[in-house]
Design an enzyme around this catalytic site. Structure first.
Site, PDB file in Angstrom:
ATOM      1  N   HIS A  69      -3.979  11.167   2.328  1.00  0.00           N
ATOM      2  CA  HIS A  69      -6.367  10.915   3.543  1.00  0.00           C
ATOM      3  C   HIS A  69      -6.483  12.566   3.736  1.00  0.00           C
ATOM      4  O   HIS A  69      -5.180  13.172   3.401  1.00  0.00           O
ATOM      5  CB  HIS A  69      -5.873   9.792   4.249  1.00  0.00           C
ATOM      6  CG  HIS A  69      -4.605  10.408   5.913  1.00  0.00           C
ATOM      7  ND1 HIS A  69      -3.991  11.162   6.246  1.00  0.00           N
ATOM      8  CD2 HIS A  69      -3.506   9.195   6.057  1.00  0.00           C
ATOM      9  CE1 HIS A  69      -3.566  11.058   7.389  1.00  0.00           C
ATOM     10  NE2 HIS A  69      -2.577  10.261   6.703  1.00  0.00           N
TER      11      HIS A  69
ATOM     12  N   LYS B 123       0.780   3.624   0.955  1.00  0.00           N
ATOM     13  CA  LYS B 123      -0.622   4.383   1.791  1.00  0.00           C
ATOM     14  C   LYS B 123      -1.451   5.529   1.176  1.00  0.00           C
ATOM     15  O   LYS B 123      -1.342   5.665   0.637  1.00  0.00           O
ATOM     16  CB  LYS B 123       0.306   4.770   2.807  1.00  0.00           C
ATOM     17  CG  LYS B 123       1.442   3.764   3.892  1.00  0.00           C
ATOM     18  CD  LYS B 123       0.375   3.075   5.151  1.00  0.00           C
ATOM     19  CE  LYS B 123       1.620   2.221   5.616  1.00  0.00           C
ATOM     20  NZ  LYS B 123       2.652   3.264   6.186  1.00  0.00           N
TER      21      LYS B 123
ATOM     22  N   HIS C 249      -3.470  14.318   5.121  1.00  0.00           N
ATOM     23  CA  HIS C 249      -2.267  15.017   4.231  1.00  0.00           C
ATOM     24  C   HIS C 249      -2.569  16.241   3.341  1.00  0.00           C
ATOM     25  O   HIS C 249      -1.738  17.176   3.260  1.00  0.00           O
ATOM     26  CB  HIS C 249      -2.178  13.869   3.199  1.00  0.00           C
ATOM     27  CG  HIS C 249      -0.820  12.460   4.023  1.00  0.00           C
ATOM     28  ND1 HIS C 249      -1.025  11.290   3.403  1.00  0.00           N
ATOM     29  CD2 HIS C 249       0.076  12.952   4.268  1.00  0.00           C
ATOM     30  CE1 HIS C 249      -0.755  11.070   4.568  1.00  0.00           C
ATOM     31  NE2 HIS C 249       0.088  12.125   4.322  1.00  0.00           N
TER      32      HIS C 249
HETATM   33  N1  ARG Z   1       5.970  11.227   5.367  1.00  0.00           N
HETATM   34  C1  ARG Z   1       6.270  11.668   6.413  1.00  0.00           C
HETATM   35  C2  ARG Z   1       4.137  11.101   7.178  1.00  0.00           C
HETATM   36  O1  ARG Z   1       3.646  11.667   6.264  1.00  0.00           O
HETATM   37  C3  ARG Z   1       6.190  12.478   6.602  1.00  0.00           C
HETATM   38  C4  ARG Z   1       6.840  13.674   6.707  1.00  0.00           C
HETATM   39  C5  ARG Z   1       7.429  14.723   6.505  1.00  0.00           C
HETATM   40  N2  ARG Z   1       8.546  15.103   6.649  1.00  0.00           N
HETATM   41  C6  ARG Z   1      10.292  14.962   7.162  1.00  0.00           C
HETATM   42  N3  ARG Z   1      10.969  16.193   6.227  1.00  0.00           N
HETATM   43  N4  ARG Z   1      10.809  13.942   7.692  1.00  0.00           N
HETATM   44  O2  ARG Z   1       4.207  11.175   8.189  1.00  0.00           O
END
Ligand code: ARG
Length: 569
Positions: A127, A124, A130
């Site tokens: 963006h 993905k 992030h």
């Molecule tokens: N990958 C997730 C996202 O982009 C965020 C992960 C957050 N961390 C976790 N330990 N759940 O939305």
């Protein structure tokens, strides 16, 4: 020296209150004529059964006034006036002795703190949202390390889950290898979106995807090979951004890292009698805490996001024995983390209270003309490149206007452009949304990155032009008695306390705001006092030392935000 502490200790010598209570009561008065610190006597009045103004008077007569210009009583307040020249020389000496370490401490010695940040999803786009987690997390990591904590930066990559079964199906059917090579994330996104469109017409695709994910979980060669390919391609793209931002991680243990640790977690939850069946799914009920259930296993037997987070927290505790486990993740996931932390607590882990979710707002755009490759997502790489380009444009214009050449233009543009973007993310309370506005962000006036950077470069240029700087003893600080000079030193002195405050609230913007105040105070000083024409050489030296100290503190502060300074611009 921490004068607030000194004030508290002096008061303590005279009254029956504990030092913490006294420190909390001490105020910074709103007007200079009320002193630099004030102690209100209302609370003492109850203990001492005396009118507050009488207590203030009594304290004034008895208190040890060493190191203060004076101590005065005004109504119910006891006001402390710093001996300005002692304060100024002590502060400047400290900064110029400690240099890059000024503001640091060993407060966190022996304490491991996990800072989880960035954590983008494989296949993905990386963006602009992030960048919020990336900049806040990177800054918290630096701030905590500066105060002696042993930080472990973790990028909890989104690299596992049923969506990878869909991506494998999509890949086998529709991928264009050529495009995948040129613009990997775009192509992966395209086929993923196509999968959803096609699956609406032909639901059997969903079964196919489930089968592929199952095969991936079982370690089947073909699926593992494809998944690895997606991951490698994505990481290569992400790392371009991390390099531009100068951001690093100690660990990339993402969701897939826990795929083989999940059974144990599910079994443990079951053994502890917490697992309930609900519509075929396995869940932990949380009604008692006014929350929807935490889903552990879906009806088809697949584990999900929350299960992986439970496994990750337990793994981190076992591996790092953390003092705090910080998750820098958007506010929309607040409920998810509450569910995970509550489940851990129900499992009997008291350290669940040391897990902290650090949320943040959304990014919005003031002007719609931001370049995008396609669709609505704005790739961070494009945004950063645009920031650099635009800054280069401004530098070129300035060159023409002021008819001066700037060295290493590209490098300067990179530091200022990226610094401007980071500054925008770290300037306000993190819960607040950001409205992205190029003009405002790149302006050299106002509360911006370029403004602070410019202030630093301005200071550096004074230092370059003054070659006769003697050593510290050659400076006479007793004549730095303008309001501007004293105000500036006060902000320099308060630098560390802003950092400690930022740690307390897990809020880097407290440091950013303090740097802005330093830059403003510096510019007031610079505009008001003629440094160059100061006649007395020792006074001039003292002023130059003040410039040097200001530059040092701005540099230390910006580095805690992940922003590099430029020496000339
Ligand atoms: N990958 C997730 C996202 O982009 C965020 C992960 C957050 N961390 C976790 N330990 N759940 O939305």
């Amino acid at each position: 020296m921490d004068y607030k502490k000194v004030v508290a200790e002096r008061i303590k010598e005279n009254v029956e209150l504990d030092i913490e209570t006294i420190e909390k009561l001490i105020e910074i008065p709103p007007k200079p004529e009320m002193g630099d610190y004030a102690f209100p006597c209302f609370q003492l009045s109850k203990v001492m059964r005396k009118a507050p103004n009488m207590i203030a008077e009594q304290l004034k007569n008895n208190i040890n006034k060493d190191g203060f210009e004076s101590v005065q009583n005004l109504g119910p307040y006891l006001n402390f006036f710093l001996d300005k020249s002692v304060f100024i020389s002590e502060t400047i000496n400290k900064i110029l002795t400690e240099k890059d370490k000024y503001g640091s401490s060993n407060l966190g010695e022996g304490k491991n703190v996990i800072v989880e940040y960035s954590s983008p999803n494989i296949a993905k786009p990386f963006h602009i949202g992030h960048l919020f987690t990336t900049s806040i997390g990177n800054s918290l990591y630096k701030i905590l390390s500066f105060e002696g904590y042993n930080c472990i930066g973790i990028n909890h990559l989104g690299d596992w889950g049923t969506q990878f079964g869909k991506l494998i199906s999509a890949y086998k059917r529709w991928v264009d290898e050529d495009k995948l090579h040129k613009e990997p994330i775009n192509e992966l996104l395209r086929i993923y979106v196509k999968f959803h469109d096609e699956a609406e017409k032909d639901p059997s695709l969903e079964d196919e995807a489930r089968m592929h994910f199952k095969a991936l979980e079982d370690g089947n060669e073909e699926e593992v090979k494809l998944w690895t390919k997606f991951k490698d391609l994505s990481l290569k793209e992400f790392k371009k951004v991390y390099e531009m931002l100068n951001v690093e991680f100690d660990s990339y243990a993402g969701e897939s890292f826990y795929s083989d640790k999940m059974d144990a977690v599910v079994n443990e939850i079951e053994d502890k009698g917490l697992l309930t069946e609900s519509n075929g799914a396995k869940v932990v009920m949380l009604d008692e805490y006014n929350m929807p259930p935490c889903i552990i296993k879906k009806a088809d037997g697949a584990t999900i996001y929350a299960t992986r987070d439970l496994a990750a927290a337990m793994y981190r505790k076992k591996t790092y024995d953390f003092y705090k486990n910080i998750y820098v993740v958007g506010t929309p996931q607040a409920l998810h983390f509450k569910q995970v932390f509550t489940t851990l607590k129900l499992m009997g882990y008291d350290w669940a209270d040391d897990c902290k979710h650090v949320g943040f707002g959304l990014v919005k755009f003031a002007d719609k003309k931001l370049s995008t490759r396609k669709g609505d997502v704005i790739f961070l790489e494009d945004l950063l490149k645009e920031a650099i380009e635009k800054t280069l444009g401004i530098i070129n214009e300035n060159e023409k206007e002021k008819n001066k050449a700037i060295e290493n233009k590209e490098d300067v543009a990179k530091k200022i452009g990226i610094g401007a973007v980071l500054f925008t993310y770290l300037k306000n309370n993190r819960e607040r949304d950001i409205v992205f506005d190029w003009k405002e962000m790149l302006s050299f006036d106002g509360e911006t990155g370029p403004y602070v950077q410019y202030t630093y470069a301005r200071g550096k240029s004074i230092l370059r032009n003054e070659t006769n700087i003697g050593d510290l003893q050659d400076a006479d600080y007793s004549k730095l008695n303008s309001k501007e000079e004293f105000e500036l030193v006060k902000y320099l002195d308060g630098f560390q306390s802003s950092i400690l405050n930022a740690i307390d609230k897990l809020e880097p913007s407290i440091v950013t705001r303090h740097i802005i105040e330093i830059a403003k105070a510096f510019n007031k000083f610079y505009n008001q006092i003629n440094i160059k024409n100061t006649e007395d050489a020792k006074v001039k030296n003292a002023r130059i030392k003040l410039v040097e100290s200001s530059c040092q503190v701005i540099k230390n502060g910006l580095s805690l935000l992940g922003i590099d300074v430029v020496e000339k611009m």
